[in-house]
Design an enzyme around this catalytic site. Sequence first.
Site, PDB file in Angstrom:
ATOM      1  N   LEU A 130       0.819  -1.217   0.000  1.00 47.95           N
ATOM      2  CA  LEU A 130       0.000   0.000   0.000  1.00 47.95           C
ATOM      3  C   LEU A 130       0.853   1.268   0.000  1.00 47.95           C
ATOM      4  CD1 LEU A 130      -2.893  -1.020   2.440  1.00 47.95           C
ATOM      5  CD2 LEU A 130      -3.016  -0.803  -0.047  1.00 47.95           C
ATOM      6  N   ARG A 131       2.138   1.117   0.267  1.00 44.64           N
ATOM      7  CA  ARG A 131       3.133   2.216   0.153  1.00 44.64           C
ATOM      8  C   ARG A 131       3.007   3.332   1.188  1.00 44.64           C
ATOM      9  NH1 ARG A 131       6.286  -1.109  -2.492  1.00 44.64           N
ATOM     10  NH2 ARG A 131       5.920  -1.292  -4.714  1.00 44.64           N
TER      11      ARG A 131
ATOM     12  N   ASN B 104       7.081  -3.371   3.973  1.00 47.38           N
ATOM     13  CA  ASN B 104       8.275  -2.656   3.498  1.00 47.38           C
ATOM     14  C   ASN B 104       7.957  -1.222   3.067  1.00 47.38           C
ATOM     15  OD1 ASN B 104       6.841  -3.683   1.304  1.00 47.38           O
ATOM     16  ND2 ASN B 104       8.645  -3.973   0.034  1.00 47.38           N
TER      17      ASN B 104
ATOM     18  N   ASP C 131       9.284  -9.132   3.564  1.00 44.24           N
ATOM     19  CA  ASP C 131       9.045  -9.139   2.114  1.00 44.24           C
ATOM     20  C   ASP C 131       9.714  -7.980   1.379  1.00 44.24           C
ATOM     21  OD1 ASP C 131       7.873 -10.253  -0.264  1.00 44.24           O
ATOM     22  OD2 ASP C 131       6.662  -8.451  -0.300  1.00 44.24           O
TER      23      ASP C 131
ATOM     24  N   HIS D  28       9.829 -14.335   1.927  1.00 46.42           N
ATOM     25  CA  HIS D  28      10.216 -13.916   0.572  1.00 46.42           C
ATOM     26  C   HIS D  28      11.477 -14.726   0.295  1.00 46.42           C
ATOM     27  CE1 HIS D  28      11.481 -10.772  -2.534  1.00 46.42           C
ATOM     28  NE2 HIS D  28      12.605 -11.416  -2.297  1.00 46.42           N
TER      29      HIS D  28
ATOM     30  N   ASN E  39      10.075  -9.307  -9.133  1.00 53.36           N
ATOM     31  CA  ASN E  39      10.902 -10.221  -8.362  1.00 53.36           C
ATOM     32  C   ASN E  39      10.021 -11.066  -7.450  1.00 53.36           C
ATOM     33  OD1 ASN E  39      13.155 -11.448  -7.324  1.00 53.36           O
ATOM     34  ND2 ASN E  39      13.505  -9.868  -5.786  1.00 53.36           N
TER      35      ASN E  39
ATOM     36  N   ASP F  27       0.403  -9.531  -4.943  1.00 52.90           N
ATOM     37  CA  ASP F  27       1.707  -8.842  -4.875  1.00 52.90           C
ATOM     38  C   ASP F  27       1.607  -7.472  -5.560  1.00 52.90           C
ATOM     39  OD1 ASP F  27       4.277  -8.213  -4.213  1.00 52.90           O
ATOM     40  OD2 ASP F  27       5.232  -9.800  -5.390  1.00 52.90           O
TER      41      ASP F  27
ATOM     42  N   HIS G 284       4.298   1.403  -8.617  1.00 51.60           N
ATOM     43  CA  HIS G 284       5.471   2.254  -8.831  1.00 51.60           C
ATOM     44  C   HIS G 284       5.061   3.364  -9.785  1.00 51.60           C
ATOM     45  CE1 HIS G 284       8.353  -0.271  -6.777  1.00 51.60           C
ATOM     46  NE2 HIS G 284       7.949  -1.326  -7.460  1.00 51.60           N
TER      47      HIS G 284
HETATM   48 ZN   LIG Z   1       8.477 -10.579  -2.074  1.00 49.74          ZN
END
Ligand SMILES: [Zn+2]
Length: 430
Positions: A65-66, A96, A154, A181, A280, A307, A311
């Site tokens: 969700l950033r 992350n 992750d 991950h 990735n 996932d 961006h």
């Molecule tokens: Zn990942």
Amino acid sequence: MLDILFKNCTIIDPFNRVETKADLLIEGGRITGLERDITPRDGIKTINLQGRWVVPGLVDIHTHLREPGEEYKETILTGLKSAVAGGFTTVCAMPNTRPPNDSASVTRFIIGRARECNLGRVLPVATITKAQKGTELTEFGDLLSAGAVAFSDDGLPVKNSRIMRLALEYALNFDALIISHSEDLELARHGVMNEGRMSTTLGLMGIPNAAEDIQVYRDVRLAETTGARLHIAHVSTKEAVEIIRSAKRRGVRVTCETAPHYFSLTEEAVEGYNTLAKMNPPLRTEEDREAIIEGLRDGTIDCIATDHAPHSTLEKECEFEKAANGIIGLETAVPLGLRLVKKGVLSPMQLVELMTVGPCKVIGLEKGGVRPGELADLTVIDPECAFHVTPQNLCSKSHNSPFLGETLEGRAVITLFEGRCVFDLHGMVS
Ligand SMILES: [Zn+2]
């Protein structure tokens, strides 16, 4: 609160093992009737769904969700708008962010913001290690009390096997879930796409399947020796599916997910240095893609997770080597999943199961499904609706999708959450 009568629904509810044609009555936001033929009543709007599917609100256990920190890519609000437009009423927010979700205060912030947005449920995943540095474990107890539902670094693997073992042992105290991950960073180093024929043709450094397989095996073995619960994120290789299949047979407490791109695309999508196909783990070969589909079919793979990785164009419209990894996925997951149903690989029930019951079991979330008494948390899917994937038609703040410009078939058209309509593509409900 919503009052509505949906006529001619195809109810597909794996929570209650129900697949039937019926009418569905919702009064005051709550399901009050589910019968073959319900007579329309005064004051309640009637919509003829003409056989469209009514399924429990979808659950995505892998969403970026950033927020906090990278709100120019996505916010909790725009991420939730994208989720409900894709038919998801519950998403797990990966940790992350900036700062990462490694403390109870960040966990509480995410939950608080999501409540303000009031569109869907956000379940935060916290990091395994502080600042995702892979050295010091976070306070699992505090994070769980604050509302975290699982732990993952992750974006990065936990590189040190001893730390991963400690994390699993620590998680066992709470019966908490560790999401891996799985990537051997040394093997993957400098790689920007799958290692194989295509990387040779394009002259790009490749990431071998082994980078994933080795780490999946390590983590499965550590789960086996500790007895802890492990979930493998974004499985992309044939060998990883096989490792997990055999571990499950031995009774290891392991689950896994794959993402729609791994059963829809191969490394061929990278042709022309297409940064929208950079992710990735990378897109693999046809052989891997078929093994992923077989894993979904035979139940080795427990759920489909998007996932969703927004961006901005800044991070994607650049040299292939420098482009960011990841694609958005919330709004295209249903049409891509429907392809498997249309090819006869999965039954409608299996697909819905992989996007509802499957992820719920992984994270231990209780949901009621489509049955009288429940507050409406459901999605109407039109399997035939044409979906032109254009920036204008996407609700995510970012548009980094390899399906941009394509017309996909089928999508969510209505989403109800907590008895309210939170998405209504054709304005049928309001
Ligand atoms: Zn990942």
